[in-house]
Design an enzyme around this catalytic site. Structure first.
Site, PDB file in Angstrom:
ATOM      1  N   SER A   1       6.106 -13.106  75.431  1.00  0.00           N
ATOM      2  CA  SER A   1       7.561 -13.175  75.419  1.00  0.00           C
ATOM      3  C   SER A   1       8.116 -12.242  76.506  1.00  0.00           C
ATOM      4  CB  SER A   1       8.095 -12.831  74.030  1.00  0.00           C
ATOM      5  OG  SER A   1       9.433 -13.214  73.895  1.00  0.00           O
TER       6      SER A   1
ATOM      7  N   ASP B   1       9.683 -24.031  71.489  1.00  0.00           N
ATOM      8  CA  ASP B   1      10.056 -22.616  71.504  1.00  0.00           C
ATOM      9  C   ASP B   1      11.569 -22.471  71.671  1.00  0.00           C
ATOM     10  OD1 ASP B   1      10.334 -19.866  72.006  1.00  0.00           O
ATOM     11  OD2 ASP B   1       8.353 -19.766  72.917  1.00  0.00           O
TER      12      ASP B   1
ATOM     13  N   HIS C   1       8.042 -20.489  69.191  1.00  0.00           N
ATOM     14  CA  HIS C   1       7.776 -19.184  69.786  1.00  0.00           C
ATOM     15  C   HIS C   1       6.625 -18.443  69.102  1.00  0.00           C
ATOM     16  CE1 HIS C   1       9.049 -16.053  72.541  1.00  0.00           C
ATOM     17  NE2 HIS C   1       9.110 -15.166  71.562  1.00  0.00           N
TER      18      HIS C   1
END
Length: 686
Positions: free
Chosen positions: A538, A623, A658
């Protein structure tokens, strides 16, 4: 590995992006349409290439998966906690992917009531997540939310715990959690903007009524803020929290009067952060008021809540970060951080005899756990270190005795904490700042510069990366790897200033800290550039992208998971989830100063003709945090510009978001892919 397998090359379709008179030509902008069959085909082609190029590791991946799975106690359960007359338990059964949520009335020997079996609920879905369980005060109803895609968009429902029936009430597009008023029939919940997925509205629903007519009790119109609703531990107040990166505002309502209006606790003031807890007739406030950079604790009567009424309880200390408080009938418990280490401070309300829980090493993590009971002397906290499995501990604050309720089991008979060494070392950054690094490795390791080493970091949002135990890492440690966590600026590991010095126009400190930690580990003979590996996900994937542009020669391999790598384009697109709320973290590129600074480090914008390390890039099609097209575009651009023959893989989970796969064992399969990538580069085949 066959030299004849050619990687897919995405078509170039130049899009000119202009801002502040500056033109950027983006040849892969077209990849941001997940409805386009050509886009889906490209992602599938990349997956196919990855599968073919790693076919020789398939058996090893399965072995790694089984090895990691074998350490996990499959028929496991959480330590029960008592709330409102019931013990609540989360448990897993052998061979099953998902948890079972249950409770027992009054005693742990009472008959089990199964509230939810997620294994049954997940049938027919490639992704499933149950969230936001909240039981009504009369113990008869439970609200819950489900996500079957992975974009963190939930459907809210209510179950009758006495009959097992689902009520007709069903509400789409919620954020996950809902809160009961004390009347057992009124629910407050949060919905999201459909495009940006920002939590922006609080609604009130009365059971049995048409959800389409639910009253909106608060609409957060500032696009940089998001909202949620909760109830104080005292059960007296419902609380709406509106927050951005730098500013917070609370509204409160008597939980016994859901028909009344919320009132503002203290109006939002740019730069003022605060959080509230209720005790007796006062609110206790953790805040940065009065330039308290590391935060302090204040209090105010619950009838006079604006800031002019706040008085200090624990004053500001520039060397001690206050991370949170937990309130009990007889004690105030404070979570602190100093010199990069967690501290738990016990303060009796009587005013005398305060103390800290003792911790003896420097590579541990300790935090206050689930403490829903107000009238108790027992503090439940969690403890672990890089080589010590996670433990749940009940500590008697009066007698100062403790009981380990559970230590995470590491099965297989091969794990012994005594076989590993932990240490904390300090690298010197380019500007002279000392940056801590936590390390773990097998005791027989020699500092001869020939050890494979995996260096991990995050470095954003003030998130501290504490040295936690992870049984999966044993698969690397036992094959000779060293594992290192670099506690770089951008996190809050060394206090609030540590965060301030790694954001906005100081963001590059995050990247140079990581590189300087790598150089230190090489200089101190822990490893060498041919055996050093880096990993981040991330915002930590942004870190990976920046590092491979700035110092690719230091690393043999890099894993970038769901990486945020197209910073400028994303931060200019206000339709993307998170963007407007992120301006305080990265800056607003509509301001030329921030645009220029972002552009100078944005990984996608700075890919150039040079050698890059071997790289594995992962993403999820659904995501909601980092859109799949960022890593897809990045890999496509790297393929055309990099001057080496090193490996470059893009692995897209076509069913997840995600957080990756939703099942507890499915996630291990993804980890086995990552570990096999590293081990294959080391020539380790079993």
């Amino acid at each position: 590995m066959s030299e004849n397998i050619q990687p897919p090359m995405a078509a170039k379709k130049d899009t000119v992006l202009e801002k502040h008179g500056d033109q950027r030509v983006d040849p892969y902008y077209w990849l941001n349409d997940r409805e386009n069959p050509e886009v889906i085909q490209y992602l599938k082609d990349e997956n196919d290439y990855y599968q073919k190029m790693t076919a020789h590791t398939q058996a090893f991946q399965k072995d790694l998966f089984e090895e990691m799975k074998s350490r996990i106690k499959e028929d496991d359960e959480s330590v029960p906690f008592l709330y409102n007359g019931y013990y609540y338990i989360t448990r897993f059964e052998t061979g099953k992917e998902y948890p079972i949520y249950s409770r027992k009335k009054g005693s742990l020997t009472a008959q089990e009531e199964i509230m939810f079996d997620c294994n049954e609920m997940a049938k027919g879905h490639s992704y499933f997540n149950l969230s936001g369980l909240n039981v009504s005060e009369d113990n008869k109803l439970v609200s819950f939310s489900t996500d079957k895609v992975g974009r963190r968009i939930y459907t809210l429902q209510v179950k009758n715990l006495e009959t097992g029936e689902l009520l007709s009430d069903k509400i789409e597009n919620v954020s996950g959690a809902a809160v009961w008023a004390n009347d057992n029939k009124t629910l407050f919940y949060t919905t999201k903007e459909k495009v940006t997925l920002r939590s922006n509205k609080i609604h009130k629903h009365v059971l049995g009524t048409d959800a389409k007519k639910d009253e909106i009790v608060f609409h957060e119109k500032d696009e940089t803020f998001s909202v949620y609703i909760a109830k104080t531990k005292s059960k007296k107040f419902l609380v709406i929290n509106s927050s951005s990166t730098l500013t917070s505002e609370f509204q409160i309502l008597d939980a016994n009067k859901p028909g009344d209006r919320f009132k503002v606790f203290h109006p939002r003031t740019r730069g003022l952060e605060y959080n509230i807890s209720h005790y007796n007739d006062h609110f206790y406030i953790v805040t940065n008021k009065d330039k308290a950079t590391n935060f302090k604790v204040m209090k105010t009567p619950d009838t006079a809540t604006t800031a002019e009424n706040w008085v200090d309880v624990i004053p500001h200390d520039e060397n001690v970060l206050i991370e949170g408080i937990e309130i009990f009938k007889n004690y105030l418990v404070v979570e602190e951080r100093s010199n990069g280490l967690n501290k738990i401070r016990i303060m009796p309300w009587s005013g005398s005899g305060e103390y800290y829980l003792p911790f003896e090493i420097e590579t541990y993590s300790a935090f206050v756990g689930t403490n829903v009971d107000f009238d108790t002397d027992i503090l439940r906290f969690g403890y672990q270190s890089l080589a010590t499995p996670y433990s749940v501990i009940d500590f008697n604050m009066k007698t100062k005795t403790k009981e380990v309720k559970k230590e995470m089991a590491v099965l297989g008979g091969k794990f012994d904490k005594a076989n590993y060494k932990e240490e904390r070392v300090w690298a010197t950054a380019t500007d002279g700042t000392k940056v801590p690094i936590s390390l773990v490795y097998r005791k027989e390791m020699k500092k001869d510069g020939n050890n494979p080493l995996l260096q991990y970091a995050y470095g954003s949002y003030g998130n501290s990366m504490d040295p936690n135990f992870d049984s999966t890492l044993l698969s690397l440690l036992d094959r000779g790897f060293i594992y290192a966590i670099a506690h770089i600026r951008g996190g809050e590991d060394m206090g609030r200033q540590w965060y301030e010095d790694g954001k906005l126009l100081k963001k590059k400190n995050t990247f140079t800290d990581f590189i300087d930690c790598s150089k230190y580990l090489i200089e101190q003979n822990y490893t060498n550039p041919k055996k050093l590996y880096a990993q981040g996900g991330s915002a930590g994937g942004l870190l990976m992208g920046a590092v491979v542009n700035m110092a690719p020669e230091l690393y043999n391999g890099v894993i970038a998971a769901v990486p945020f790598v197209d910073v400028v384009t994303t931060m200019l697109d206000e339709t993307i989830p998170l963007t407007t709320g992120e301006y305080d973290e990265w800056g607003n590129p509509n301001d030329k100063e921030y645009y220029d600074y972002m552009k100078s480090y944005s990984p996608y914008d700075n890919v150039k003709a040079q050698n890059y390390p071997n790289m594995l890039v992962t993403t999820g099609l659904h995501d909601s945090q980092v859109q799949y097209w960022e890593p897809a575009k990045w890999v496509a651009k790297l393929r055309t510009l990099k001057t080496d023959k090193n490996l470059l893989f893009l692995d897209t989970n076509m069913d997840a978001g995600h957080g990756g796969a939703s099942g507890r064992f499915e996630a291990l399969k993804e980890l086995a892919k990552e570990f096999s990538f590293l081990l294959d580069l080391e020539g380790i085949e079993k």
